[in-house]
Write a protein that holds these residues in place. Structure first.
Motif, PDB file in Angstrom:
ATOM      1  N   GLN A 128       0.860  -1.211  -0.022  1.00 55.70           N
ATOM      2  CA  GLN A 128       0.107   0.091  -0.116  1.00 55.70           C
ATOM      3  C   GLN A 128       0.634   1.147  -0.095  1.00 55.70           C
ATOM      4  OE1 GLN A 128      -2.888   0.124   3.080  1.00 55.70           O
ATOM      5  NE2 GLN A 128      -3.648   2.098   2.756  1.00 55.70           N
ATOM      6  N   HIS A 129       2.014   1.224   0.813  1.00 59.57           N
ATOM      7  CA  HIS A 129       2.997   2.218   0.778  1.00 59.57           C
ATOM      8  C   HIS A 129       3.465   2.673  -0.819  1.00 59.57           C
ATOM      9  CE1 HIS A 129       7.346   3.760   0.656  1.00 59.57           C
ATOM     10  NE2 HIS A 129       6.712   4.582   1.377  1.00 59.57           N
ATOM     11  N   ILE A 130       3.754   1.625  -1.521  1.00 60.96           N
ATOM     12  CA  ILE A 130       4.339   1.824  -2.635  1.00 60.96           C
ATOM     13  C   ILE A 130       3.155   2.405  -3.577  1.00 60.96           C
ATOM     14  CG2 ILE A 130       5.068   0.654  -4.839  1.00 60.96           C
ATOM     15  CD1 ILE A 130       6.156  -1.597  -3.011  1.00 60.96           C
ATOM     16  N   ASP A 131       1.930   1.986  -3.580  1.00 68.55           N
ATOM     17  CA  ASP A 131       0.837   2.201  -4.227  1.00 68.55           C
ATOM     18  C   ASP A 131       0.665   3.792  -3.765  1.00 68.55           C
ATOM     19  OD1 ASP A 131      -1.639   1.410  -5.916  1.00 68.55           O
ATOM     20  OD2 ASP A 131      -2.480   2.559  -4.430  1.00 68.55           O
ATOM     21  N   GLU A 132       0.477   4.233  -2.757  1.00 70.06           N
ATOM     22  CA  GLU A 132       0.450   5.551  -2.329  1.00 70.06           C
ATOM     23  C   GLU A 132       1.460   6.527  -3.096  1.00 70.06           C
ATOM     24  OE1 GLU A 132      -0.121   5.508   1.586  1.00 70.06           O
ATOM     25  OE2 GLU A 132      -2.266   4.494   1.536  1.00 70.06           O
ATOM     26  N   PHE A 133       2.809   5.893  -2.752  1.00 68.59           N
ATOM     27  CA  PHE A 133       3.863   6.672  -3.554  1.00 68.59           C
ATOM     28  C   PHE A 133       4.001   6.899  -4.947  1.00 68.59           C
ATOM     29  CE2 PHE A 133       8.062   7.567  -5.034  1.00 68.59           C
ATOM     30  CZ  PHE A 133       8.802   8.133  -4.266  1.00 68.59           C
ATOM     31  N   LEU A 134       3.354   6.151  -5.512  1.00 70.19           N
ATOM     32  CA  LEU A 134       3.006   6.345  -7.051  1.00 70.19           C
ATOM     33  C   LEU A 134       2.122   7.403  -7.443  1.00 70.19           C
ATOM     34  CD1 LEU A 134       3.414   2.675  -8.351  1.00 70.19           C
ATOM     35  CD2 LEU A 134       5.051   4.468  -8.363  1.00 70.19           C
ATOM     36  N   ILE A 135       1.125   7.268  -6.486  1.00 72.55           N
ATOM     37  CA  ILE A 135       0.146   8.310  -7.096  1.00 72.55           C
ATOM     38  C   ILE A 135       0.557   9.687  -6.302  1.00 72.55           C
ATOM     39  CG2 ILE A 135      -2.407   9.095  -6.166  1.00 72.55           C
ATOM     40  CD1 ILE A 135      -2.984   6.070  -5.799  1.00 72.55           C
ATOM     41  N   GLU A 136       1.193   9.723  -5.366  1.00 74.77           N
ATOM     42  CA  GLU A 136       1.535  11.156  -4.645  1.00 74.77           C
ATOM     43  C   GLU A 136       2.661  11.865  -5.474  1.00 74.77           C
ATOM     44  OE1 GLU A 136       3.302  13.223  -0.689  1.00 74.77           O
ATOM     45  OE2 GLU A 136       2.800  11.152  -0.582  1.00 74.77           O
ATOM     46  N   HIS A 137       3.739  10.917  -5.859  1.00 73.19           N
ATOM     47  CA  HIS A 137       4.830  11.558  -6.470  1.00 73.19           C
ATOM     48  C   HIS A 137       4.824  11.275  -8.043  1.00 73.19           C
ATOM     49  CE1 HIS A 137       7.281  12.018  -2.986  1.00 73.19           C
ATOM     50  NE2 HIS A 137       6.469  11.188  -2.222  1.00 73.19           N
ATOM     51  N   TYR A 138       4.059  10.525  -8.798  1.00 71.43           N
ATOM     52  CA  TYR A 138       4.189  10.516 -10.303  1.00 71.43           C
ATOM     53  C   TYR A 138       2.836  10.551 -10.676  1.00 71.43           C
ATOM     54  CZ  TYR A 138       9.061   8.726  -9.313  1.00 71.43           C
ATOM     55  OH  TYR A 138      10.128   8.555  -8.995  1.00 71.43           O
ATOM     56  N   ARG A 139       1.904  10.858  -9.964  1.00 73.66           N
ATOM     57  CA  ARG A 139       0.449  10.986 -10.406  1.00 73.66           C
ATOM     58  C   ARG A 139       0.013   9.878 -11.362  1.00 73.66           C
ATOM     59  NH1 ARG A 139       0.574  17.246 -12.099  1.00 73.66           N
ATOM     60  NH2 ARG A 139       1.216  18.339  -9.942  1.00 73.66           N
ATOM     61  N   LEU A 140       0.380   8.594 -10.767  1.00 76.36           N
ATOM     62  CA  LEU A 140       0.024   7.500 -11.504  1.00 76.36           C
ATOM     63  C   LEU A 140      -1.481   6.837 -11.105  1.00 76.36           C
ATOM     64  CD1 LEU A 140       1.101   5.802 -13.670  1.00 76.36           C
ATOM     65  CD2 LEU A 140       2.048   4.050 -11.811  1.00 76.36           C
ATOM     66  N   TYR A 141      -2.631   7.531 -11.531  1.00 73.04           N
ATOM     67  CA  TYR A 141      -3.914   7.552 -11.133  1.00 73.04           C
ATOM     68  C   TYR A 141      -4.565   6.147 -11.958  1.00 73.04           C
ATOM     69  CZ  TYR A 141      -3.151  12.133  -9.280  1.00 73.04           C
ATOM     70  OH  TYR A 141      -2.718  13.286  -8.815  1.00 73.04           O
ATOM     71  N   TYR A 142      -3.947   5.960 -12.977  1.00 76.23           N
ATOM     72  CA  TYR A 142      -4.619   4.624 -13.496  1.00 76.23           C
ATOM     73  C   TYR A 142      -4.416   3.248 -12.996  1.00 76.23           C
ATOM     74  CZ  TYR A 142      -3.259   8.326 -16.768  1.00 76.23           C
ATOM     75  OH  TYR A 142      -3.113   9.506 -17.463  1.00 76.23           O
ATOM     76  N   ILE A 143      -5.543   2.820 -12.144  1.00 78.07           N
ATOM     77  CA  ILE A 143      -5.263   1.502 -11.185  1.00 78.07           C
ATOM     78  C   ILE A 143      -4.831   0.438 -12.122  1.00 78.07           C
ATOM     79  CG2 ILE A 143      -7.899   0.821 -12.003  1.00 78.07           C
ATOM     80  CD1 ILE A 143      -8.023   0.103  -8.770  1.00 78.07           C
ATOM     81  N   ASP A 144      -5.277   0.177 -13.519  1.00 80.77           N
ATOM     82  CA  ASP A 144      -4.710  -0.918 -13.993  1.00 80.77           C
ATOM     83  C   ASP A 144      -3.112  -0.875 -14.485  1.00 80.77           C
ATOM     84  OD1 ASP A 144      -5.165   1.258 -15.645  1.00 80.77           O
ATOM     85  OD2 ASP A 144      -5.555   0.093 -17.470  1.00 80.77           O
TER      86      ASP A 144
END
Length: 223
Positions: free
Chosen positions: A10-26
Motif C-alpha cells: 500500500q505504501h508503494i501504491d500511495e507513493f506512485l499516486i503522490e509523486h508520479y500521479r499514476l492514477y490509472y489503477i490498471d
C-alpha cells in the motif's frame, strides 16, 4: 525470498499516486507488482526495506517521469506503449484502407466511365465522409456517456481528440479541390478515398476497443 506485507504494498501504491500521479489503477497495479518484485530481490541481498525502496524507485524514476512529447504529462513508459499502439492501429487501418481503395477502384475501372460519370465518384466520397461524420458523433456520445478511468481509456480519449483534428483536415481537402484551391491530379480521388477509409476503419476499431475497455474497467472497480 522475503515477500512484502500488504502495508508495504500500500505504501508503494500511495507513493506512485503522490509523486508520479499514476492514477490509472490498471497500470499502477502492474507497476506496484514490478517494484515489489525488485524490492524483494534487494531484501534477499540483505538490505532493509527503506534502502531497497530507495534503490528500486531510483531505477524506475526515468520511466515514471511524465513524457514531454506527444502524450504530455503521461509517464514515459506508458507513452512508449501508446506510441507503439498508435503505430500498430495506424498500420492495421492503413492496410484495410488500401484494400478498400483497390476494391472500389477496380469496380469503377471495370464498370464506370470516370470522365462521363464523375458524379459516381463524388457520390461515393460524399457517402464515405458522411459515414465518418456520423460514426464520429456516435463515438463522441459513447465517450461522454461512458467515461473510462483506466490508462487505456485515457489513451482512447487522446486518440479521439487527435482523430477529430485529422478528420477535419481531410474532410475539407475534397471541398478545396472542388473550389480549385488544390489542383486536380490523377489519383487524387483515390487518395481521398484511401484517407477516408483509413479514418473509418480506425474509428470502428476505436469504438470496439472503447466498449471492450468498459468491461475491463468494471473488472478493476470490482477488485
Amino acid at each position: 525470498m522475503k515477500t512484502l506485507t500488504q502495508k508495504k504494498l500500500q505504501h508503494i501504491d500511495e507513493f506512485l499516486i503522490e509523486h508520479y500521479r499514476l492514477y490509472y489503477i490498471d497500470i499502477r497495479a502492474e507497476v506496484v507488482d514490478h517494484i515489489a518484485t525488485d524490492i524483494e530481490v534487494e531484501l534477499h541481498k540483505g538490505k532493509c526495506y527503506e534502502e531497497a525502496f530507495v534503490l528500486v524507485i531510483a531505477k524506475w524514476d526515468a520511466l515514471l517521469k511524465p513524457s514531454s512529447f506527444f502524450f504530455r504529462g503521461i509517464p514515459k513508459f506508458i507513452a512508449q506503449r501508446w506510441t507503439k499502439e498508435r503505430l500498430r492501429r495506424g498500420a492495421k487501418a492503413s492496410g484495410l484502407g488500401a484494400l478498400a481503395t483497390v476494391g472500389i477502384g477496380s469496380f469503377f475501372y471495370r464498370f464506370i466511365d470516370l470522365d462521363a460519370d464523375i458524379l459516381w465518384v463524388l457520390g461515393t466520397l460524399l457517402a464515405l465522409y458522411i459515414g465518418i461524420g456520423i460514426l464520429y458523433i456516435c463515438n463522441r456520445g459513447l465517450m461522454r456517456d461512458i467515461p473510462l478511468h483506466t490508462a487505456t481509456g485515457t489513451f482512447l480519449r487522446v486518440e479521439f481528440k487527435q482523430l477529430g483534428w485529422v478528420q477535419s483536415i481531410f474532410v475539407i481537402m475534397p471541398l478545396l479541390n472542388q473550389m480549385k484551391f488544390i489542383p486536380r491530379a490523377d489519383g487524387v480521388f483515390a487518395f481521398y478515398f484511401f484517407i477516408g477509409s483509413v479514418m473509418l476503419f480506425y474509428m470502428i476499431h476505436w469504438r470496439i476497443d472503447y466498449q471492450k475497455e468498459q468491461l475491463y474497467q468494471v473488472k478493476w472497480k470490482s477488485i
